[in-house]
Scaffold this motif. Sequence first.
Motif, PDB file in Angstrom:
ATOM      1  N   TYR A   9       0.840  -1.191   0.000  1.00  0.00           N
ATOM      2  CA  TYR A   9       0.000   0.000   0.000  1.00  0.00           C
ATOM      3  C   TYR A   9       0.879   1.246   0.000  1.00  0.00           C
ATOM      4  O   TYR A   9       1.795   1.366   0.802  1.00  0.00           O
ATOM      5  N   PHE A  10       0.621   2.152  -0.937  1.00  0.00           N
ATOM      6  CA  PHE A  10       1.381   3.387  -1.086  1.00  0.00           C
ATOM      7  C   PHE A  10       0.413   4.561  -1.169  1.00  0.00           C
ATOM      8  O   PHE A  10      -0.351   4.655  -2.125  1.00  0.00           O
ATOM      9  N   ASN A  11       0.458   5.454  -0.203  1.00  0.00           N
ATOM     10  CA  ASN A  11      -0.325   6.690  -0.271  1.00  0.00           C
ATOM     11  C   ASN A  11      -1.730   6.492  -0.833  1.00  0.00           C
ATOM     12  O   ASN A  11      -2.087   7.017  -1.883  1.00  0.00           O
ATOM     13  N   LYS A  12      -2.530   5.692  -0.178  1.00  0.00           N
ATOM     14  CA  LYS A  12      -3.923   5.424  -0.551  1.00  0.00           C
ATOM     15  C   LYS A  12      -4.070   4.644  -1.860  1.00  0.00           C
ATOM     16  O   LYS A  12      -5.128   4.616  -2.451  1.00  0.00           O
ATOM     17  N   SER A  13      -3.020   4.019  -2.306  1.00  0.00           N
ATOM     18  CA  SER A  13      -3.112   3.209  -3.515  1.00  0.00           C
ATOM     19  C   SER A  13      -2.550   1.827  -3.232  1.00  0.00           C
ATOM     20  O   SER A  13      -1.634   1.661  -2.442  1.00  0.00           O
ATOM     21  N   THR A  14      -3.137   0.834  -3.874  1.00  0.00           N
ATOM     22  CA  THR A  14      -2.721  -0.554  -3.695  1.00  0.00           C
ATOM     23  C   THR A  14      -1.976  -1.022  -4.926  1.00  0.00           C
ATOM     24  O   THR A  14      -2.450  -0.848  -6.053  1.00  0.00           O
ATOM     25  N   SER A  32      -1.696  -1.687 -10.384  1.00  0.00           N
ATOM     26  CA  SER A  32      -2.862  -1.408  -9.550  1.00  0.00           C
ATOM     27  C   SER A  32      -3.990  -2.349  -9.957  1.00  0.00           C
ATOM     28  O   SER A  32      -4.061  -2.765 -11.113  1.00  0.00           O
TER      29      SER A  32
END
Length: 90
Positions: A9-14, A32
């Motif tokens: 998980y990176f800054n609200k992104s998977t 993603s």
Amino acid sequence: MGWTIETKYFNKSTKVFYKYYVNGVKYEHYASSWCNPQVPNGRYYVKFYVADPSGAEINFKESIPLSIQDKDIPSEGWKRKPPSYERICW
């Protein structure tokens, strides 16, 4: 064919990390996905450029069914996607 490795998980992104092999060479990428792919060891089709397989795109919408064994996959990849697949999201 690509196999999923892990999800990060990176800054609200998977991001889903995956690996694939072409002629015995291992490549790794991430993508993603909103389809919730099976992780780890999900099996999905990977599209790559034959002249340079280091760039690829994985299709999380269609998993490779268990009826297709790893040993049956050509080392250089399929020229066309086999007719057998499982659609897992639309």
